[in-house]
Enzyme design. Sequence first.
Site, mmCIF file in Angstrom:
data_model
loop_
_atom_site.group_PDB
_atom_site.id
_atom_site.type_symbol
_atom_site.label_atom_id
_atom_site.label_comp_id
_atom_site.label_asym_id
_atom_site.label_seq_id
_atom_site.Cartn_x
_atom_site.Cartn_y
_atom_site.Cartn_z
ATOM 1 N N CYS A 241 0.847 -1.188 0.060
ATOM 2 C CA CYS A 241 -0.028 -0.126 -0.215
ATOM 3 C C CYS A 241 0.814 1.354 0.066
ATOM 4 C CB CYS A 241 -0.987 0.163 1.385
ATOM 5 S SG CYS A 241 -1.821 -1.258 1.187
ATOM 6 N N ARG B 136 4.167 -0.393 -4.608
ATOM 7 C CA ARG B 136 3.895 -0.907 -3.193
ATOM 8 C C ARG B 136 2.558 -1.543 -3.368
ATOM 9 N NH1 ARG B 136 6.834 1.564 0.741
ATOM 10 N NH2 ARG B 136 5.429 0.993 2.186
ATOM 11 N N GLY C 294 -1.158 -1.349 6.256
ATOM 12 C CA GLY C 294 -0.727 -2.086 7.288
ATOM 13 C C GLY C 294 -1.790 -3.074 7.616
ATOM 14 N N LYS D 48 12.732 -15.296 -10.292
ATOM 15 C CA LYS D 48 12.377 -14.220 -10.922
ATOM 16 C C LYS D 48 11.520 -14.617 -12.150
ATOM 17 C CE LYS D 48 13.584 -11.319 -9.636
ATOM 18 N NZ LYS D 48 14.310 -11.439 -8.333
ATOM 19 N N LYS E 202 6.414 -4.697 -3.726
ATOM 20 C CA LYS E 202 7.996 -4.556 -3.405
ATOM 21 C C LYS E 202 8.241 -4.418 -2.015
ATOM 22 C CE LYS E 202 11.752 -2.960 -5.477
ATOM 23 N NZ LYS E 202 12.258 -4.329 -5.983
HETATM 24 C C1 G6P Z 1 8.984 -8.963 -1.710
HETATM 25 C C2 G6P Z 1 9.290 -8.553 -2.998
HETATM 26 C C3 G6P Z 1 10.932 -9.250 -3.510
HETATM 27 C C4 G6P Z 1 11.803 -9.181 -2.291
HETATM 28 C C5 G6P Z 1 11.192 -9.626 -0.775
HETATM 29 C C6 G6P Z 1 12.167 -8.990 0.277
HETATM 30 O O1 G6P Z 1 8.506 -10.038 -1.715
HETATM 31 O O2 G6P Z 1 8.465 -8.968 -3.949
HETATM 32 O O3 G6P Z 1 11.312 -8.824 -4.557
HETATM 33 O O4 G6P Z 1 12.980 -9.950 -2.340
HETATM 34 O O5 G6P Z 1 9.918 -8.669 -0.527
HETATM 35 O O6 G6P Z 1 12.337 -7.589 0.374
HETATM 36 P P1 G6P Z 1 13.297 -6.967 0.868
HETATM 37 O O7 G6P Z 1 12.887 -5.282 0.733
HETATM 38 O O8 G6P Z 1 13.319 -7.095 2.355
HETATM 39 O O9 G6P Z 1 14.489 -7.176 0.236
#
Ligand code: G6P
Length: 617
Positions: free
Chosen positions: A2, A27, A102, A494, A612
């Site tokens: 969000c 987000r 949240g 990926k 993300k």
């Molecule tokens: C999400 C994203 C992933 C990322 C993971 C951990 O699932 O889509 O691409 O690897 O979170 O995120 P961070 O910001 O802690 O690396």
Amino acid sequence: MCGIVGYTGHQDAYNVVINGLRRLEYRGYDSAGIVLDTDNGSFEVAKTKGKVDDLVAVSENLKGRATVGMGHTRWATHGVPSDRNSHPHISNNGKLALVHNGIIENFDAIKTILTDKGFTFKSETDTEVLVNLIQYIMDTKPELDFSIAVRFALNEVYGAYAITVMHADYPGVLVVARLGSPLAIGLGNQEYFIASDASPFVEFTKEAIYLEEGHMATISLEKGVDIRSIKDNSKIDPVVQELKLNIEQIEKGGYEHFMLKEIFEQPKSIHDTMRGRLLVNEGIIKMAGICDHLEKFNNAGRIIIIACGTSWHAGLIGEYLIEEFARIPVEVEYASEFRYRNPIITEKDVVIAISQSGETADTMAALKLAKEKGAFIYGICNVVDSSISRITDAGSYTHAGPEIGVASTKAFTAQLTVLSMIALKLGSHNGTLSTGEFRNLIAELYAIPKKIEEVLETTHDTVKEIAKNYIGAQNFLYLGRGYNFPAALEGALKLKEISYIHAEGYPAAEMKHGPIALIDENMPIVIISPRKGHYDKIVSNVQEIKARKGQVIAIVNKGDDQVTAMADYLIEIPETSECFSPIVASVPLQLLAYYIAVYRGANVDQPRNLAKSVTVE
Ligand code: G6P
């Protein structure tokens, strides 16, 4: 998880909010909404399931109607993505509007109480409960000021939140609060911005306040920014920071997608990660975070790396690096498992959290647990001033620049670069690496950006062609050994994330204990087979695959012959030490996933169901 944008000032709030939401769409993007406080003192609300573009389609009539407003782009937690569940949520009396990032964990109990008091709910969200709780408090205690009522309500809820609230009787006032989810306040010229990160307002101001955990702020043009503790209302002096972000970094710069731009940025981003730290001519690594705490690491009983997703894969490679070069035992854990399994943590442990965003809720909670138990906690984050980077005892930023594509690419290779520097520094400090070995390795690491440039130049078209053959694939297997086993996991992740093709990563030798049963002429298998690192064993694995008619897409070093002779498709990369080969091999794997997803018509920058920055458990 969000995105929130808020604005009070002199510009058209509609434009500021919509443009801001577009920047925060990484987000969450299953629904979006906007509320404006119009000049005639009433709220105008538009919200819809879908993306910010869908919101624009139903809300353009709101352009030019207000100079105060806020918006939201959602990643659903409570209630499916739908118009009704989209934010903002409005209180029963129509006077309060709220956007939230949240989870309010006790929303159900509060909802029951409010329902008994006659409140009705249009959505299934926890957010609508919170906005009505604020109304209830104001109804029962009319003497309370709006911001005090918000504070009372927040003291009744638990969970994680970043919120922005508006009240129709308090025109131009925005009340914001933070517990567990980030929120930044941009200080403009006679205008204030609110956003989940600074990207929505970077072209308007370089000054921002990052709200701290447990703080709230009341913002208006008349009174400025008044920050208080949610718990006891004590006044807090704001810390104004200067933003380093610039607008070019968060635009596509001519690429079709952010992900492709970020893949192509890797020679530069890896160079930036090493800049000023890896001094190849002097033969030294000087990275403040690690250099200031060498003894802590040296005396550690063990190092525990915690992370999620792609960062967890980087952690696995970190384990190989640190154990090989510094001979310190390393364990790598999923943050979500670590935090709930009553782990043994002692004051002699060093816990490294790896997180691109620095906001991942599970990683944050695992880190807090380790801190409580007295471990030394170290962060490897990309986002400067993120929550994780602020609670750690020390750390190293990856300096890859903003990563906007949801599937991580340049942040991953930057994490590997930082982990390589940490392992080499520790090894040279404790003497497990000789000066000669250390110098050779840092020279190799320093040469990686050039090698990646070469990979991008020489493999791009080949990978594009290979990808065309797999648009209809149902499954993929990714194999690697040693350092390239985690690289195989990351290659598979990926592909899964952005193309929605099921893919599994496996240690190549482990194939015979299960996945080999899946291999037939329809199964594509990507195998990472550089010459350095168990090459003969990999050759045998390729033979086993070919004996079952599997299709082999092999990543090999230039001049390779044995795997080349058997593979269906080849991707040639330059040779490097085994320990750095995952950095180089990851690039064609990212391109392969990217092009398969593009050819399948998927939205690579915003894959379905993902976000993300995962600020919920
Ligand atoms: C999400 C994203 C992933 C990322 C993971 C951990 O699932 O889509 O691409 O690897 O979170 O995120 P961070 O910001 O802690 O690396």
